[in-house]
Motif scaffolding. Structure first.
Motif, short mmCIF file in Angstrom:
data_model
loop_
_atom_site.label_atom_id
_atom_site.label_comp_id
_atom_site.label_asym_id
_atom_site.label_seq_id
_atom_site.Cartn_x
_atom_site.Cartn_y
_atom_site.Cartn_z
N CYS A 48 39.77 61.25 31.25
CA CYS A 48 38.31 61.89 32.12
C CYS A 48 37.78 60.58 32.21
O CYS A 48 36.07 60.52 32.86
N ASP A 79 40.00 66.42 36.35
CA ASP A 79 38.77 67.24 35.84
C ASP A 79 37.65 66.04 34.79
O ASP A 79 37.98 64.97 35.03
N CYS A 80 36.46 66.38 34.94
CA CYS A 80 35.62 65.51 34.36
C CYS A 80 34.74 64.72 35.22
O CYS A 80 33.02 63.92 34.70
N GLN A 82 32.21 67.06 35.96
CA GLN A 82 31.45 67.58 36.08
C GLN A 82 30.67 68.12 34.99
O GLN A 82 31.41 67.49 33.84
N VAL A 83 29.70 67.76 34.71
CA VAL A 83 28.50 68.02 33.79
C VAL A 83 28.33 69.47 33.44
O VAL A 83 27.67 70.16 32.21
N ASP A 94 28.76 64.19 37.13
CA ASP A 94 28.21 63.10 36.39
C ASP A 94 27.35 61.72 36.72
O ASP A 94 27.82 61.13 38.04
N MET A 125 35.52 77.56 31.22
CA MET A 125 34.98 76.08 31.13
C MET A 125 36.51 75.58 31.78
O MET A 125 37.31 76.53 31.88
N THR A 126 36.06 74.19 31.98
CA THR A 126 37.48 73.69 32.45
C THR A 126 38.30 73.34 31.02
O THR A 126 38.20 73.24 30.02
N ARG A 130 34.30 71.11 30.41
CA ARG A 130 32.96 71.59 31.65
C ARG A 130 32.86 72.28 31.93
O ARG A 130 33.68 73.09 31.64
#
Ligand code: GLA
Length: 405
Positions: A48, A79-80, A82-83, A94, A125-126, A130
């Protein structure tokens, strides 16, 4: 049907036709990956811990290390990134980790002559919780097109009761009309046999649980090593070919868990199986040994051979497994892989071992004929197949050769 009905139908459908975007035709989609895609992905090394500056540094190093020249093209954020979703349902990156937004980053990557890949998930969700794309497939695809995305890795966490084929087809349909050619990398870990339905939906599909940085290992929560993935891949080779590939997972070469011989074998196996080559290491501090493995043009030429036929398991003698991959020049690549944990010897007589297999074009080659042998890691010709060879291989070492007339 009477005239009034026909007029009514035209009236109803006309607005849809006039709003249509420049769609990707089926042929365009099929042509996006004539050979296995090559690039880099953030997950194996950074998890992440992704950011605008990290991704730019990786892209810079993909160019300066010679990887771009060797054929690596896609820089993929996993991944990670996007928030949340905003009030209109748009996906929100993000803003602390990507302060300039995605478009600026994509422009930077394109400015280097590279392509940009992003990650989402068919579930709500991922895998890192997320927001996923379920219910937002067309909106997300349009957003990716606006940013200039070239590649989407699409995961399978929180997928609930969906049919995998239907879920991936929905995203595929969304990408096909988003106005930009975008590769779809199906990542449902081989759970629903994507090799049986993925062609025409995506250009590559994962076939296994997540890779771990080990040569021979299996964890009960799902991680697997290089040999475990090899054994899955060799059972389904007939499903891969130009435009649609079995994805053996992102590479672990250079991440520290394996010996140099093991990393060479890992890379050679991926090339033999015509697998996508997505580097997964830190490109900023790659040592020369690792750089030479990942940038070896002769190895990459085997992966990228235009015939696109993955190797078959031909024979196993004394723990040495022999893989054979036919090549477009009428020759073949052969990998003698020592699967065992100890040094192993083998005397191999080419003339007594012709290759016949229904998956290969008939008469493509016969190992017993008199071929030139080129050692790929050594980069030199080492004799001909008219004489038997005596091999001694260290634990997990592979002898990776190209046979040509
Ligand atoms: C799954 C995928 C991995 C990676 C992670 C990210 O485990 O298989 O490759 O994308 O999710 O959360």
């Amino acid at each position: 049907m009477n005239k009034i009905r026909i007029l009514l139908l035209i009236f109803l459908f006309l607005p849809m036709l006039s709003q249509a975007r420049p769609n990707q035709t089926k042929t365009d989609f099929d042509k996006l990956a004539p050979t296995p895609p090559m690039g880099w992905n953030s997950w194996n090394k950074f998890g992440c811990n992704v950011s605008d500056s990290l991704i730019r540094q990786m892209a810079d190093n993909m160019v300066s290390s010679g990887m771009q020249r060797a054929g690596y093209e896609y820089v993929v954020i996993d991944d990670c990134w996007q928030v949340a979703r905003d009030a209109k349902g748009n996906i929100v990156p993000d803003s602390i980790r990507f302060p300039q937004g995605m478009k600026a980053l994509v422009d930077y990557i394109h400015g280097l002559g590279l392509k940009f890949g992003i990650y989402s998930c068919a579930g709500s969700m991922t895998c890192q919780s997320r927001p996923g794309s379920r219910g937002y497939q067309f909106q997300d695809a349009r957003q990716y097109a606006e940013w200039g995305v070239d590649y989407l890795k699409y995961d399978w966490c929180y997928s609930e009761e969906q049919s995998a084929k239907a879920a991936y087809k929905t995203m595929s349909d969304a990408l096909k009309v988003c106005g930009r050619p975008i590769i779809l990398s199906i990542c449902e870990w081989g759970e629903n046999k994507p090799w049986e339905w993925g062609k025409g939906i995506g250009q590559l599909w994962r076939i296994s649980p997540d890779i771990r940085d080990c040569f021979d290992c299996e964890f009960n929560w799902g991680g697997v090593g290089v040999l475990q993935i090899l054994d899955i891949a060799t059972k389904i080779t007939q499903h891969a070919g130009p435009g649609h590939w079995n994805d053996l997972e992102m590479l672990e070469v250079g991440n520290g868990g394996q010996s140099t011989e093991e990393y060479q074998s890992h890379f050679a196996i991926w090339c033999m199986l015509a697998a996508p080559l997505m580097a997964g290491n830190d490109l900023r501090n790659m040592d020369e040994t690792i750089r030479k493995i990942q940038c070896n043009k002769e190895a990459i030429a085997i992966d990228q051979d235009t015939l696109g036929i993955p190797a078959i398991k031909y024979l196993t003698i004394n723990d040495i497994e022999i893989l054979v991959k036919p090549l477009s020049d009428g020759g073949a690549a052969v990998l003698f892989l020592n699967r065992s944990n100890t040094k192993t010897a083998l005397k191999f007589d080419w003339a007594k071992n012709p290759v016949y297999d229904d998956h290969f074009p008939k008469g493509a080659f016969r190992m017993g004929e008199n071929y030139q042998i080129r050692d790929i890691w050594e980069g030199k010709n080492v004799g001909k197949t008219d004489k038997p060879i005596n091999l001694t291989l260290e634990a997990h070492e592979g002898w990776f050769v190209r046979l040509s007339k």
